[in-house]
Design a protein around this motif. Structure first.
Motif, mmCIF file in Angstrom:
data_model
loop_
_atom_site.group_PDB
_atom_site.id
_atom_site.type_symbol
_atom_site.label_atom_id
_atom_site.label_comp_id
_atom_site.label_asym_id
_atom_site.label_seq_id
_atom_site.Cartn_x
_atom_site.Cartn_y
_atom_site.Cartn_z
ATOM 1 N N GLU A 1 41.882 39.188 35.444
ATOM 2 C CA GLU A 1 42.031 40.522 34.855
ATOM 3 C C GLU A 1 43.388 40.655 34.171
ATOM 4 N N ARG B 1 39.930 48.047 45.866
ATOM 5 C CA ARG B 1 41.364 47.806 45.733
ATOM 6 C C ARG B 1 42.157 49.040 46.092
ATOM 7 N N SER C 1 46.299 43.042 33.436
ATOM 8 C CA SER C 1 46.843 44.337 33.869
ATOM 9 C C SER C 1 47.608 44.949 32.701
ATOM 10 N N ARG D 1 47.208 44.264 42.318
ATOM 11 C CA ARG D 1 46.514 42.988 42.152
ATOM 12 C C ARG D 1 47.179 41.848 42.926
ATOM 13 N N ARG E 1 36.010 43.941 47.277
ATOM 14 C CA ARG E 1 36.270 44.363 45.895
ATOM 15 C C ARG E 1 37.057 45.676 45.815
ATOM 16 N N ASP F 1 38.166 36.197 39.725
ATOM 17 C CA ASP F 1 37.884 37.360 38.871
ATOM 18 C C ASP F 1 39.098 38.272 38.789
ATOM 19 N N LEU F 2 39.718 38.503 39.924
ATOM 20 C CA LEU F 2 40.889 39.379 39.975
ATOM 21 C C LEU F 2 42.063 38.776 39.219
#
Length: 138
Positions: free
Chosen positions: A132, A31, A134, A35, A29, A128-129
């Motif tokens: 998101e 980062r 941005s 992304r 998780r 999940d990523l």
């Protein structure tokens, strides 16, 4: 630097080599890249986990562990442990150090999920990523 990493990854495809990785969900998780790069890295982990000479495990964040990894480390057979810190790359060769890191690895590998379950953890993180929004997407 990127070429050196790619060269090192060629080892993963050598059938005379065996690899066993355990990565915690919390480590996946974190980062340190954007992304898109992170999604590519997660995809790569899923792909590598299907190689016959690679055993890849992941421990979900819902699992508690009394022995948590304080840093990443690599066991090199029974001869060396490699540890990267902020200021140095350490090569530990004392048997007590190797044994201690071996015990931590055994604990983490015992609670890790493997195969489809490990890939499911990584895929969930990627989903999940990917979901998101941005700042440039709004």
């Amino acid at each position: 630097m990127m070429q050196a990493r790619m060269k090192r990854q060629e080892l993963l495809y050598r059938q005379d080599k065996r690899f066993h990785f355990v990565v915690t969900e919390s480590a996946l998780r974190v980062r340190r890249v954007d992304r898109g790069v992170m999604l590519a890295q997660l995809d790569r982990l899923v792909s590598l986990s299907t190689l016959p000479n690679v055993r890849s495990g992941s421990s979900g964040s819902r699992l508690g562990t009394p022995v948590g990894p304080r840093h990443g480390f690599w066991l090199r057979d029974d001869k060396q442990v490699s540890v990267e810190t902020y200021s140095a790359a350490l090569r530990l060769t004392q048997s007590a150090e190797i044994d201690l890191h071996g015990e931590v690895f055994e604990h983490l590998s015992a609670i890790a999920s493997y195969d489809r379950a490990a890939r499911a953890i990584i895929t969930r993180l990627a989903d999940d990523l990917a979901a998101e929004v941005s700042p440039g997407d709004e």
